[in-house]
Motif scaffolding. Structure first.
Motif, mmCIF file in Angstrom:
data_model
loop_
_atom_site.group_PDB
_atom_site.id
_atom_site.type_symbol
_atom_site.label_atom_id
_atom_site.label_comp_id
_atom_site.label_asym_id
_atom_site.label_seq_id
_atom_site.Cartn_x
_atom_site.Cartn_y
_atom_site.Cartn_z
ATOM 1 N N ARG A 1 0.831 -1.203 0.000
ATOM 2 C CA ARG A 1 0.000 0.000 0.000
ATOM 3 C C ARG A 1 0.869 1.258 0.000
ATOM 4 O O ARG A 1 0.574 2.231 -0.708
ATOM 5 N N ARG B 1 -5.630 -9.675 1.823
ATOM 6 C CA ARG B 1 -6.837 -9.168 1.170
ATOM 7 C C ARG B 1 -7.755 -8.491 2.183
ATOM 8 O O ARG B 1 -8.356 -7.452 1.896
ATOM 9 N N LEU C 1 -6.181 -5.054 2.824
ATOM 10 C CA LEU C 1 -6.169 -4.136 1.687
ATOM 11 C C LEU C 1 -7.566 -3.771 1.205
ATOM 12 O O LEU C 1 -7.798 -2.652 0.735
ATOM 13 N N GLU C 2 -8.504 -4.696 1.302
ATOM 14 C CA GLU C 2 -9.840 -4.440 0.776
ATOM 15 C C GLU C 2 -10.825 -3.986 1.848
ATOM 16 O O GLU C 2 -11.680 -3.139 1.593
ATOM 17 N N ASP C 3 -10.722 -4.560 3.038
ATOM 18 C CA ASP C 3 -11.677 -4.237 4.096
ATOM 19 C C ASP C 3 -11.101 -3.303 5.153
ATOM 20 O O ASP C 3 -11.844 -2.738 5.957
ATOM 21 N N PRO D 1 -8.193 2.459 5.632
ATOM 22 C CA PRO D 1 -8.184 2.701 4.183
ATOM 23 C C PRO D 1 -7.811 4.137 3.841
ATOM 24 O O PRO D 1 -8.165 5.071 4.552
ATOM 25 N N PRO E 1 -4.726 0.919 -7.109
ATOM 26 C CA PRO E 1 -4.973 -0.454 -6.664
ATOM 27 C C PRO E 1 -3.699 -1.224 -6.360
ATOM 28 O O PRO E 1 -2.647 -1.010 -6.963
ATOM 29 N N HIS F 1 -2.747 -5.148 -6.433
ATOM 30 C CA HIS F 1 -3.195 -6.456 -6.896
ATOM 31 C C HIS F 1 -2.341 -7.529 -6.228
ATOM 32 O O HIS F 1 -1.108 -7.458 -6.259
ATOM 33 N N ASP G 1 -5.181 -12.125 -7.637
ATOM 34 C CA ASP G 1 -5.540 -11.237 -8.749
ATOM 35 C C ASP G 1 -4.651 -11.471 -9.959
ATOM 36 O O ASP G 1 -5.055 -11.214 -11.092
#
Length: 320
Positions: free
Chosen positions: A79, A124, A127-129, A147, A152, A154, A173
């Motif tokens: 990130r 994941r 990074l996503e939630d 966040p 993005p 991947h 991904d």
């Protein structure tokens, strides 16, 4: 259309050594700059240095090794690089060899696939939630990663054999291959990726293939370049197994014979611009979404000027 990307052809020991290759990506149609795991400078740090110097390009790690970092640190580093560079990042990981696991962890993962699945699950979630609560056999993480607006990230997995390809289809991904002939990608890896993706009800991951190659030129020895570029990999059991499945037999006692086998089996490409353009097109027909040009052999034999020139000529050969 298949993207054409570049691999750092050596492990830099000073971050400024990355700059000419980042510049080549920035100033040409090349899609992304990749770097494998390095024991000198960390690729995340090298790429961040390039971004700070003004060379902000998409990047990929292909692949960094799970035993070297907890998945929380992996998510944070990926990130941070996306934020620093302003471009997408492929954070590619793999479990590494059994000897490496022994040396860093005290014992190998009891299940390579199980460890990889947990690693991706934690990354994941973060990074996503922005948070994850996971207690597993191999990794535990109960943490937040607040966040932030960013390009993005991947999640990629190093994929050599069918079972890892199926797992990548379920969870990743991007599937990242190394030293895999086009026919093997087409007949073995892509079907396994599709099978995993269908079972999980998700899109098939992008396929990024790292292709070692060199242009034919006076005074060059194709076997020598193949050996310089890949002997270390042919000595590892998981690579030897993958190559055997693709019809390429290698032996830890015969580096020169291994290099010839890589050439004959299409794992190392050598030829003129038109020939290499056509042989790279075989990867596109095999299902590759991205071809990463690996001129490590040229760099190690002839130096940086030669490798940069080689990459420029290869980009022209493939129309990038």
């Amino acid at each position: 259309m298949t993207d054409i990307s570049l691999l750092m052809p050596f492990a830099p020991h000073r971050p400024e050594q990355v700059l000419p290759y980042a510049a080549l990506v920035q100033w040409t149609a090349a899609h992304r700059l990749w770097q494998g795991q390095a024991m000198l400078n960390e690729p995340f740090q090298d790429f961040t240095h390039a971004a700070a110097c003004g060379f902000r390009v998409p990047t990929g790690t292909g692949v960094t090794l799970m035993p070297m970092r907890h998945p929380f640190q992996a998510a944070l580093q990926a990130r941070s690089l996306a934020l620093s560079s302003g471009h997408s990042v492929v954070a590619g990981f793999g479990p590494g060899s059994v000897p490496l696991q022994n040396s860093l962890l005290g014992a190998p993962y009891a299940s390579q696939l199980g460890a990889v699945r947990e690693y991706v699950t934690v990354m994941r979630g973060l990074l996503e939630d922005g948070e994850v609560s996971h207690t597993g056999r191999y990794f535990t993480c109960h943490a937040d990663l607040p966040p932030l607006p960013r390009p993005p990230v991947h999640i990629g997995l190093g994929v050599l054999r069918p079972r890892m390809a199926r797992l990548a289809g379920e969870a990743a991904d991007v599937a990242i291959t190394w030293l895999t002939p086009a026919a093997y990608v087409r007949d073995v890896l892509v079907p396994a990726l599709r099978e995993g993706a269908e079972a999980a009800g998700r899109p098939v991951p992008r396929v990024s293939v790292m292709v070692p190659l060199a242009l034919d030129a006076p005074g060059r020895d194709a076997v020598e370049l193949a050996a310089i570029s890949n002997t270390g990999h042919t000595m590892l059991a998981h690579y030897a197994d993958m190559l055997g499945r693709s019809g390429i037999k290698v032996s830890p006692d015969d580096p020169q014979g291994n290099a010839r086998a890589l050439l004959d089996g299409g794992a190392f490409l050598y030829g003129g611009p038109d020939e290499l353009g056509e042989r790279l097109a075989e990867y596109t027909r095999a299902g590759a979404d991205e071809i990463v040009l690996n001129v490590t052999g040229v760099h190690m034999r002839y130096g940086e000027r030669a490798s940069l020139s080689e990459l420029e000529n290869l980009l022209q050969a493939v129309g990038a």
